[in-house]
Design a protein around this motif. Structure first.
Motif, PDB file in Angstrom:
ATOM      1  N   LEU A  34      51.375  29.087  44.807  1.00  0.00           N
ATOM      2  CA  LEU A  34      50.985  30.482  44.658  1.00  0.00           C
ATOM      3  C   LEU A  34      49.848  30.602  43.646  1.00  0.00           C
ATOM      4  CD1 LEU A  34      51.415  33.500  45.230  1.00  0.00           C
ATOM      5  CD2 LEU A  34      53.123  33.497  43.402  1.00  0.00           C
ATOM      6  N   ALA A  35      49.928  29.844  42.568  1.00  0.00           N
ATOM      7  CA  ALA A  35      48.870  29.879  41.547  1.00  0.00           C
ATOM      8  C   ALA A  35      47.536  29.401  42.123  1.00  0.00           C
ATOM      9  CB  ALA A  35      49.266  29.019  40.350  1.00  0.00           C
ATOM     10  N   GLY A  36      47.577  28.395  42.977  1.00  0.00           N
ATOM     11  CA  GLY A  36      46.359  27.902  43.611  1.00  0.00           C
ATOM     12  C   GLY A  36      45.752  28.937  44.546  1.00  0.00           C
ATOM     13  N   ARG A  37      46.593  29.611  45.321  1.00  0.00           N
ATOM     14  CA  ARG A  37      46.102  30.650  46.224  1.00  0.00           C
ATOM     15  C   ARG A  37      45.540  31.834  45.450  1.00  0.00           C
ATOM     16  NH1 ARG A  37      50.999  29.230  49.053  1.00  0.00           N
ATOM     17  NH2 ARG A  37      51.968  31.165  48.357  1.00  0.00           N
ATOM     18  N   LEU A  38      46.199  32.186  44.342  1.00  0.00           N
ATOM     19  CA  LEU A  38      45.690  33.272  43.500  1.00  0.00           C
ATOM     20  C   LEU A  38      44.322  32.922  42.923  1.00  0.00           C
ATOM     21  CD1 LEU A  38      48.851  34.428  41.558  1.00  0.00           C
ATOM     22  CD2 LEU A  38      47.411  35.835  43.009  1.00  0.00           C
ATOM     23  N   THR A  39      44.186  31.693  42.458  1.00  0.00           N
ATOM     24  CA  THR A  39      42.915  31.254  41.872  1.00  0.00           C
ATOM     25  C   THR A  39      41.799  31.280  42.907  1.00  0.00           C
ATOM     26  OG1 THR A  39      44.098  29.870  40.290  1.00  0.00           O
ATOM     27  CG2 THR A  39      41.764  29.387  40.635  1.00  0.00           C
ATOM     28  N   LEU A  40      42.059  30.778  44.105  1.00  0.00           N
ATOM     29  CA  LEU A  40      41.043  30.804  45.159  1.00  0.00           C
ATOM     30  C   LEU A  40      40.676  32.242  45.531  1.00  0.00           C
ATOM     31  CD1 LEU A  40      42.113  27.912  47.541  1.00  0.00           C
ATOM     32  CD2 LEU A  40      40.017  28.080  46.214  1.00  0.00           C
ATOM     33  N   THR A  41      41.666  33.095  45.604  1.00  0.00           N
ATOM     34  CA  THR A  41      41.407  34.501  45.940  1.00  0.00           C
ATOM     35  C   THR A  41      40.551  35.154  44.870  1.00  0.00           C
ATOM     36  OG1 THR A  41      43.489  34.656  47.129  1.00  0.00           O
ATOM     37  CG2 THR A  41      42.493  36.718  46.427  1.00  0.00           C
ATOM     38  N   GLN A  42      40.921  34.933  43.623  1.00  0.00           N
ATOM     39  CA  GLN A  42      40.233  35.578  42.512  1.00  0.00           C
ATOM     40  C   GLN A  42      38.813  35.062  42.340  1.00  0.00           C
ATOM     41  OE1 GLN A  42      42.138  34.949  38.712  1.00  0.00           O
ATOM     42  NE2 GLN A  42      41.653  37.023  38.086  1.00  0.00           N
ATOM     43  N   LEU A  43      38.613  33.777  42.441  1.00  0.00           N
ATOM     44  CA  LEU A  43      37.318  33.190  42.123  1.00  0.00           C
ATOM     45  C   LEU A  43      36.374  33.059  43.312  1.00  0.00           C
ATOM     46  CD1 LEU A  43      38.460  30.439  39.627  1.00  0.00           C
ATOM     47  CD2 LEU A  43      37.561  32.699  39.130  1.00  0.00           C
ATOM     48  N   LEU A 103      43.855  40.192  39.562  1.00  0.00           N
ATOM     49  CA  LEU A 103      42.947  40.325  40.703  1.00  0.00           C
ATOM     50  C   LEU A 103      42.164  41.625  40.573  1.00  0.00           C
ATOM     51  CD1 LEU A 103      45.225  39.139  43.627  1.00  0.00           C
ATOM     52  CD2 LEU A 103      43.369  37.892  42.568  1.00  0.00           C
ATOM     53  N   LYS A 104      40.996  41.667  41.199  1.00  0.00           N
ATOM     54  CA  LYS A 104      40.136  42.842  41.111  1.00  0.00           C
ATOM     55  C   LYS A 104      40.590  43.917  42.096  1.00  0.00           C
ATOM     56  CE  LYS A 104      35.993  40.170  40.054  1.00  0.00           C
ATOM     57  NZ  LYS A 104      36.571  38.833  40.157  1.00  0.00           N
ATOM     58  N   ASN A 105      40.549  45.138  41.633  1.00  0.00           N
ATOM     59  CA  ASN A 105      40.678  46.281  42.520  1.00  0.00           C
ATOM     60  C   ASN A 105      39.259  46.547  43.007  1.00  0.00           C
ATOM     61  OD1 ASN A 105      40.617  48.932  43.547  1.00  0.00           O
ATOM     62  ND2 ASN A 105      42.394  49.488  42.315  1.00  0.00           N
ATOM     63  N   LEU A 106      38.957  46.248  44.270  1.00  0.00           N
ATOM     64  CA  LEU A 106      37.588  46.306  44.763  1.00  0.00           C
ATOM     65  C   LEU A 106      36.999  47.706  44.696  1.00  0.00           C
ATOM     66  CD1 LEU A 106      37.717  43.841  47.785  1.00  0.00           C
ATOM     67  CD2 LEU A 106      36.850  43.441  45.489  1.00  0.00           C
ATOM     68  N   SER A 107      37.815  48.724  44.841  1.00  0.00           N
ATOM     69  CA  SER A 107      37.324  50.091  44.748  1.00  0.00           C
ATOM     70  C   SER A 107      36.832  50.390  43.329  1.00  0.00           C
ATOM     71  CB  SER A 107      38.426  51.067  45.142  1.00  0.00           C
ATOM     72  OG  SER A 107      37.978  52.380  45.044  1.00  0.00           O
ATOM     73  N   LEU A 108      37.630  50.040  42.339  1.00  0.00           N
ATOM     74  CA  LEU A 108      37.228  50.258  40.948  1.00  0.00           C
ATOM     75  C   LEU A 108      36.042  49.381  40.565  1.00  0.00           C
ATOM     76  CD1 LEU A 108      40.698  50.528  39.164  1.00  0.00           C
ATOM     77  CD2 LEU A 108      39.126  52.371  39.786  1.00  0.00           C
ATOM     78  N   MET A 109      36.003  48.167  41.083  1.00  0.00           N
ATOM     79  CA  MET A 109      34.885  47.272  40.803  1.00  0.00           C
ATOM     80  C   MET A 109      33.597  47.843  41.377  1.00  0.00           C
ATOM     81  SD  MET A 109      34.312  44.532  39.231  1.00  0.00           S
ATOM     82  CE  MET A 109      33.115  43.268  39.067  1.00  0.00           C
ATOM     83  N   ASN A 110      33.658  48.388  42.575  1.00  0.00           N
ATOM     84  CA  ASN A 110      32.486  48.993  43.203  1.00  0.00           C
ATOM     85  C   ASN A 110      31.977  50.166  42.364  1.00  0.00           C
ATOM     86  OD1 ASN A 110      31.807  50.031  46.651  1.00  0.00           O
ATOM     87  ND2 ASN A 110      30.433  49.430  45.057  1.00  0.00           N
ATOM     88  N   GLU A 111      32.887  51.017  41.912  1.00  0.00           N
ATOM     89  CA  GLU A 111      32.500  52.149  41.068  1.00  0.00           C
ATOM     90  C   GLU A 111      31.893  51.676  39.752  1.00  0.00           C
ATOM     91  OE1 GLU A 111      35.473  55.100  40.417  1.00  0.00           O
ATOM     92  OE2 GLU A 111      35.948  55.242  42.545  1.00  0.00           O
TER      93      GLU A 111
END
Length: 172
Positions: A34-43, A103-111
């Motif tokens: 799970l940690a590996g999948r989280l890291t790939l998703t985040q980075l 993880l990033k909230n893409l909506s907030l990141m876009n704003e």
């Protein structure tokens, strides 16, 4: 992002979704923790749309599909497989200090990225890009309005105009 000569819609950003799905299909996540999948998703996955989000407001449908692909990848280990989420997505997108997974909230990141442009309009009056934008839309730095005129602007200008009240709240 290609130069856009037509109306911006969901199809304009299909390339971003294709990149996300292509990356996810390369990985054999069943062999990752799970940690590996989280890291790939985040980075990797969540950084793909950042370039486009710096100058445009990504449609919510596109952001939702990217989030959905990330959720499926994290919980099931595959892009297309659906498995029940163990934790609400809003909780996962919280900072680690607040109990989330960062993880990033893409909506907030876009704003936030669009607000950076708005802040640049206010704080860097001598920058060439600021002078070009203000002269294009018939404004001067000394009298930046409370609401940016967005009726006939570019897609970027309309996106910045949409978050302009929030930018002004930040400087008061």
């Amino acid at each position: 992002m290609p130069v856009i000569h037509s109306r911006v819609n969901k199809q304009t950003y299909q390339e971003i979704l294709d990149k996300v799905n292509k990356r996810l299909s390369w990985w054999n996540a069943m062999h990752l923790s799970l940690a590996g999948r989280l890291t790939l998703t985040q980075l990797v996955i969540q950084t793909i749309p950042i370039y486009a989000m710096q100058t445009t407001k990504i449609p919510s449908g596109i952001r939702d599909k990217i989030d959905q692909a990330c959720r499926h990848f994290i919980w099931s280990g595959a892009a297309g497989k659906k498995k029940m989420s163990l934790v609400k997505w809003d909780h996962i997108c919280q900072p680690k200090l607040c109990g989330g997974l960062g993880l990033k909230n893409l909506s907030l990141m876009n704003e936030a990225l669009l607000m950076k442009i708005g802040w640049g309009l206010i704080s860097s009056p001598n920058s060439l890009w600021v002078q070009v934008l203000l002269s294009k839309y018939g404004l001067d730095h000394a009298s930046l309005p409370n609401v940016l005129p967005t009726k006939y602007g570019s897609y970027m200008w309309k996106a910045v105009g949409g978050i302009w009240p929030e930018v002004l709240k930040g400087i008061k």
